[in-house]
Design a protein around this motif. Structure first.
Motif, PDB file in Angstrom:
ATOM      1  N   GLU A  12      37.073   7.891 -16.675  1.00 45.06           N
ATOM      2  CA  GLU A  12      38.377   8.634 -17.462  1.00 45.06           C
ATOM      3  C   GLU A  12      38.726  10.323 -18.052  1.00 45.06           C
ATOM      4  O   GLU A  12      39.415  10.210 -17.629  1.00 45.06           O
ATOM      5  CB  GLU A  12      38.211   7.937 -19.063  1.00 45.06           C
ATOM      6  CG  GLU A  12      40.317   7.815 -19.999  1.00 45.06           C
ATOM      7  CD  GLU A  12      39.984   7.474 -21.492  1.00 45.06           C
ATOM      8  OE1 GLU A  12      39.092   6.910 -21.681  1.00 45.06           O
ATOM      9  OE2 GLU A  12      40.995   8.676 -22.100  1.00 45.06           O
ATOM     10  N   LYS A  44      39.653  15.993 -24.548  1.00 47.69           N
ATOM     11  CA  LYS A  44      40.232  14.894 -25.616  1.00 47.69           C
ATOM     12  C   LYS A  44      40.380  13.879 -25.902  1.00 47.69           C
ATOM     13  O   LYS A  44      40.282  13.344 -26.594  1.00 47.69           O
ATOM     14  CB  LYS A  44      41.254  15.732 -25.874  1.00 47.69           C
ATOM     15  CG  LYS A  44      42.849  15.138 -26.224  1.00 47.69           C
ATOM     16  CD  LYS A  44      42.002  16.219 -27.606  1.00 47.69           C
ATOM     17  CE  LYS A  44      43.373  15.276 -28.517  1.00 47.69           C
ATOM     18  NZ  LYS A  44      43.236  15.090 -29.821  1.00 47.69           N
ATOM     19  N   CYS A  45      39.478  13.256 -24.199  1.00 49.58           N
ATOM     20  CA  CYS A  45      40.287  12.151 -24.229  1.00 49.58           C
ATOM     21  C   CYS A  45      39.253  11.098 -24.195  1.00 49.58           C
ATOM     22  O   CYS A  45      39.448   9.705 -23.863  1.00 49.58           O
ATOM     23  CB  CYS A  45      41.044  11.897 -22.423  1.00 49.58           C
ATOM     24  SG  CYS A  45      42.406  12.411 -22.399  1.00 49.58           S
ATOM     25  N   CYS A  46      38.308  11.601 -23.690  1.00 44.16           N
ATOM     26  CA  CYS A  46      36.703  11.204 -23.889  1.00 44.16           C
ATOM     27  C   CYS A  46      37.031  10.047 -24.958  1.00 44.16           C
ATOM     28  O   CYS A  46      36.742  10.552 -26.121  1.00 44.16           O
ATOM     29  CB  CYS A  46      35.094  11.926 -23.890  1.00 44.16           C
ATOM     30  SG  CYS A  46      34.455  10.783 -23.854  1.00 44.16           S
ATOM     31  N   PRO A  47      36.698   8.611 -24.774  1.00 44.67           N
ATOM     32  CA  PRO A  47      36.710   7.268 -26.180  1.00 44.67           C
ATOM     33  C   PRO A  47      35.718   8.408 -26.819  1.00 44.67           C
ATOM     34  O   PRO A  47      35.395   7.211 -27.783  1.00 44.67           O
ATOM     35  CB  PRO A  47      36.803   6.158 -25.089  1.00 44.67           C
ATOM     36  CG  PRO A  47      37.261   6.708 -23.542  1.00 44.67           C
ATOM     37  CD  PRO A  47      36.718   7.989 -23.606  1.00 44.67           C
ATOM     38  N   ILE A  48      34.689   7.975 -26.462  1.00 41.87           N
ATOM     39  CA  ILE A  48      33.254   8.114 -27.580  1.00 41.87           C
ATOM     40  C   ILE A  48      33.058   9.374 -27.168  1.00 41.87           C
ATOM     41  O   ILE A  48      31.267  10.022 -27.697  1.00 41.87           O
ATOM     42  CB  ILE A  48      32.751   7.174 -26.398  1.00 41.87           C
ATOM     43  CG1 ILE A  48      31.726   8.104 -25.231  1.00 41.87           C
ATOM     44  CG2 ILE A  48      32.455   5.941 -26.368  1.00 41.87           C
ATOM     45  CD1 ILE A  48      30.091   7.143 -24.887  1.00 41.87           C
ATOM     46  N   ASP A  49      33.512  10.764 -27.161  1.00 46.81           N
ATOM     47  CA  ASP A  49      33.424  12.221 -27.691  1.00 46.81           C
ATOM     48  C   ASP A  49      31.847  12.759 -27.182  1.00 46.81           C
ATOM     49  O   ASP A  49      30.778  13.399 -27.550  1.00 46.81           O
ATOM     50  CB  ASP A  49      33.215  12.115 -29.362  1.00 46.81           C
ATOM     51  CG  ASP A  49      32.679  13.844 -29.533  1.00 46.81           C
ATOM     52  OD1 ASP A  49      32.478  13.920 -30.635  1.00 46.81           O
ATOM     53  OD2 ASP A  49      33.873  14.217 -28.941  1.00 46.81           O
TER      54      ASP A  49
ATOM     55  N   SER B 189      43.271   5.252 -24.221  1.00 46.93           N
ATOM     56  CA  SER B 189      41.457   5.578 -24.335  1.00 46.93           C
ATOM     57  C   SER B 189      40.565   3.881 -24.764  1.00 46.93           C
ATOM     58  O   SER B 189      41.622   4.361 -26.508  1.00 46.93           O
ATOM     59  CB  SER B 189      40.658   5.920 -25.272  1.00 46.93           C
ATOM     60  OG  SER B 189      41.441   7.572 -24.306  1.00 46.93           O
ATOM     61  N   ALA B 237      44.494   9.173 -26.862  1.00 47.59           N
ATOM     62  CA  ALA B 237      43.850  10.298 -27.257  1.00 47.59           C
ATOM     63  C   ALA B 237      44.928  12.152 -28.026  1.00 47.59           C
ATOM     64  O   ALA B 237      44.256  12.851 -28.725  1.00 47.59           O
ATOM     65  CB  ALA B 237      43.108  11.055 -26.768  1.00 47.59           C
ATOM     66  N   THR B 238      45.440  11.619 -27.230  1.00 44.23           N
ATOM     67  CA  THR B 238      46.521  13.368 -27.941  1.00 44.23           C
ATOM     68  C   THR B 238      47.440  13.057 -28.676  1.00 44.23           C
ATOM     69  O   THR B 238      47.756  14.237 -29.931  1.00 44.23           O
ATOM     70  CB  THR B 238      47.337  13.299 -26.652  1.00 44.23           C
ATOM     71  OG1 THR B 238      48.419  12.235 -26.184  1.00 44.23           O
ATOM     72  CG2 THR B 238      47.052  13.977 -25.102  1.00 44.23           C
ATOM     73  N   THR B 240      45.985  11.603 -31.948  1.00 48.07           N
ATOM     74  CA  THR B 240      44.976  11.476 -32.602  1.00 48.07           C
ATOM     75  C   THR B 240      43.417  11.952 -32.777  1.00 48.07           C
ATOM     76  O   THR B 240      43.516  12.931 -31.759  1.00 48.07           O
ATOM     77  CB  THR B 240      44.788  10.152 -32.875  1.00 48.07           C
ATOM     78  OG1 THR B 240      43.302   9.395 -33.809  1.00 48.07           O
ATOM     79  CG2 THR B 240      43.626   9.115 -31.555  1.00 48.07           C
ATOM     80  N   ASP B 241      43.356  12.101 -33.808  1.00 46.70           N
ATOM     81  CA  ASP B 241      41.890  13.645 -33.942  1.00 46.70           C
ATOM     82  C   ASP B 241      41.024  12.471 -33.586  1.00 46.70           C
ATOM     83  O   ASP B 241      39.688  13.019 -33.760  1.00 46.70           O
ATOM     84  CB  ASP B 241      42.267  14.483 -34.773  1.00 46.70           C
ATOM     85  CG  ASP B 241      43.049  15.576 -34.608  1.00 46.70           C
ATOM     86  OD1 ASP B 241      43.734  15.577 -35.422  1.00 46.70           O
ATOM     87  OD2 ASP B 241      43.412  15.404 -33.479  1.00 46.70           O
ATOM     88  N   THR B 243      38.014   9.788 -32.318  1.00 47.68           N
ATOM     89  CA  THR B 243      38.303   9.003 -30.963  1.00 47.68           C
ATOM     90  C   THR B 243      38.184   7.154 -30.745  1.00 47.68           C
ATOM     91  O   THR B 243      38.099   6.806 -32.381  1.00 47.68           O
ATOM     92  CB  THR B 243      36.813   8.821 -30.491  1.00 47.68           C
ATOM     93  OG1 THR B 243      35.498   8.149 -31.645  1.00 47.68           O
ATOM     94  CG2 THR B 243      36.379  11.016 -30.452  1.00 47.68           C
ATOM     95  N   ALA B 244      38.310   6.811 -29.835  1.00 47.21           N
ATOM     96  CA  ALA B 244      39.252   5.376 -29.897  1.00 47.21           C
ATOM     97  C   ALA B 244      37.751   4.730 -30.687  1.00 47.21           C
ATOM     98  O   ALA B 244      38.070   4.202 -31.280  1.00 47.21           O
ATOM     99  CB  ALA B 244      39.126   4.919 -28.195  1.00 47.21           C
ATOM    100  N   TYR B 245      36.395   4.984 -29.961  1.00 44.66           N
ATOM    101  CA  TYR B 245      35.343   4.418 -30.340  1.00 44.66           C
ATOM    102  C   TYR B 245      35.363   4.619 -32.077  1.00 44.66           C
ATOM    103  O   TYR B 245      35.209   3.689 -33.374  1.00 44.66           O
ATOM    104  CB  TYR B 245      33.841   5.696 -30.238  1.00 44.66           C
ATOM    105  CG  TYR B 245      32.935   5.070 -31.064  1.00 44.66           C
ATOM    106  CD1 TYR B 245      31.921   5.542 -31.572  1.00 44.66           C
ATOM    107  CD2 TYR B 245      32.588   3.443 -30.356  1.00 44.66           C
ATOM    108  CE1 TYR B 245      30.493   4.415 -32.050  1.00 44.66           C
ATOM    109  CE2 TYR B 245      31.304   2.718 -31.132  1.00 44.66           C
ATOM    110  CZ  TYR B 245      30.720   2.996 -31.352  1.00 44.66           C
ATOM    111  OH  TYR B 245      29.254   3.062 -31.850  1.00 44.66           O
TER     112      TYR B 245
END
Lengths: 54, 403
Positions: A12, A44-49, B189, B237-238, B240-241, B243-245
């Motif tokens: 991503e 910012k976009c990484c789903p799992i930081d 995401s 993602a933009t 929210t602060d 993560t999707a997880y």
């Protein structure tokens, strides 16, 4: 860019990088740090930081 | 031109069509290019086509039928006959039983499905190279030369036409100077668990959960049979602060169906929902699938749309090879076909998605309340939107002219 060990190489970050600087191999992420402008969109976009700025 | 790799020179292979990426869109493009008589190479960077999955795995029966694909129980693991829409306050709308469901479908096992689609390409005559990464490309003569790497060894493939099917990462299109890549505000995401012990009220329906539990997206439970389901969500993602997880963990903790569920797999990935890119071809290049934004912006689904456009790409590429014309003008027949088939629909869904994303939890609750009194004869995405416009004055104002 720091790639944390839990990165899952989903790609991503590569898709959103405005400068096309991220190469996603099967189990390796390669950044072109020289060209990077540190916009941190990938972080910012990484789903799992899994990414962090150096 | 072949040179010995051992003395530091690079082997070059020549072909008519090189497809980069063996997901469903790429494999379909490779198959149809091969069936059209072109010499085709299909490369995939992973060691296993289809794994890990980055998908909720839902497809429509109609879509498979139009592609001429017979469902196979080895990859069509669960038949679906309804949907359940859940508002933030838990109000739900059930659409099943006696309602016609033209978009009814299956839940796939992508790890098997993707391989089967690649096998079809192989049987049609495409050469397949797995564990092969495309690292860059350069224009040369009447085509492109793509540098590839497989387990540390570099080699080159010279092709008259490149079909870029490299997913949301979408490098290849950008190497060719086409504006692929996705703005962050248009990239969902996604994160998903495959879980067991999922306690669904009806294990034959797809469940969709809306609201602030998934900003810019939605959560889903897609049953895979018995007590197994894909449980996931996607966010922008933009917006929210978190993560999707983090959102997924909250959802699983709070959803009644998953309170005792156990995860056996974690999947993540990006889903480009900003609509099809404007230019999908150029001299010697076609872009297909997620790389071209051929995804329903409202649902995030891209298997059928990607494969449909992959089919168009393969056919146009084969024709271009026969005619020895690989120019942007010749290949633009592909863009035209994709726009005719999908353009208008995807544009409408994009507007609907933007509208739904703007609604608060209480507005979504009101819509769900209003839907309790709506008679449905048929469920399709379009029918749902038409009903939405009927029950919501705000939707009528924003979306009325679209449908």
């Amino acid at each position: 860019m720091i790639v944390k060990e839990w990165c899952m190489y989903c790609g991503e970050c590569a898709g959103v990088c405005p400068r096309n600087l991220i190469e996603v191999k099967e189990t390796v992420l390669v950044f072109d740090d020289e060209q990077c402008k540190e916009c941190e969109i990938c972080v910012k976009c990484c789903p799992i930081d899994a990414l962090e700025k150096n | 031109m072949i040179m010995d790799n051992k003395i530091g020179l690079i082997v070059m292979i020549e072909t008519d069509v090189l497809v980069i990426g063996a997901g469903p869109a790429g494999s379909t493009a490779a198959k149809h290019a091969a069936l059209g008589g072109a010499k085709v190479i299909l490369v995939e960077k992973k060691s296993e086509i289809g794994a890990p999955k980055r998908c909720a795995e839902g497809v429509s029966k109609e879509g498979l039928k139009l592609l001429g694909i017979e469902p196979d129980p080895r990859w069509a693991v669960k038949e679906i006959d309804g949907i359940r829409l859940v508002a933030p306050n838990g109000t739900d709308v059930w659409l099943n039983d006696e309602i016609k469901l033209p978009e009814a479908g299956y839940i796939l096992e992508r790890k098997v499905f993707d391989k089967f689609m690649a096998m079809d390409a192989g049987r049609a005559g495409a050469d397949i190279k797995i564990k092969t990464l495309a690292k860059g490309m350069r224009k040369e003569g009447s085509g492109y030369v793509v540098t590839c790497e497989t387990m540390g060894e570099l080699f080159e493939i010279k092709a008259k036409i490149i079909i870029a099917a490299d997913g949301p990462e979408s490098h290849v299109g950008r190497w060719a100077g086409i504006k692929t890549g996705t703005k962050a505000k248009n990239m969902e995401s996604g994160v998903q668990f495959e879980m067991c012990n999922v306690e669904m009220e009806d294990p034959d329906v797809l469940e969709f959960y809306f609201g602030s539990l998934a900003p810019g997206g939605y959560a889903w439970i897609f049953p895979k049979g018995n007590d197994i389901a894909n449980v996931g969500l996607a966010v922008i993602a933009t917006e929210t602060d978190k993560t999707a997880y983090q959102y997924l963990l909250d959802f699983v903790d709070n959803c009644p169906a998953t309170k005792n569920a156990k995860a056996v797999e974690l999947n993540i990935g990006g889903d480009p929902v900003g609509g099809m890119i404007k230019q999908m071809s150029d001299d010697n290049v076609l872009v297909v699938g997620d790389a071209a934004g051929q995804v329903n912006p409202l649902t995030g689904g891209g298997i059928i749309s990607g494969m449909t456009c992959g089919m168009f790409a393969g056919k146009v590429a084969a024709e271009a090879i026969t005619e020895k014309d690989y120019s942007a003008k010749r290949l633009s027949a592909y863009d035209k076909k994709c726009q005719e088939e999908l353009g208008s629909k995807l544009n409408k869904y994009l507007k609907v998605k933007d509208y739904l994303s703007s609604l608060s939890d209480s507005e979504l609750d009101s819509i769900a309340d209003a839907f309790q009194n709506v008679e449905f004869e048929e469920i399709s995405t379009t029918e749902l939107i038409k009903k939405l416009i009927k029950v919501s004055p705000k939707a009528l104002l924003k979306l009325g002219k679209l449908f």
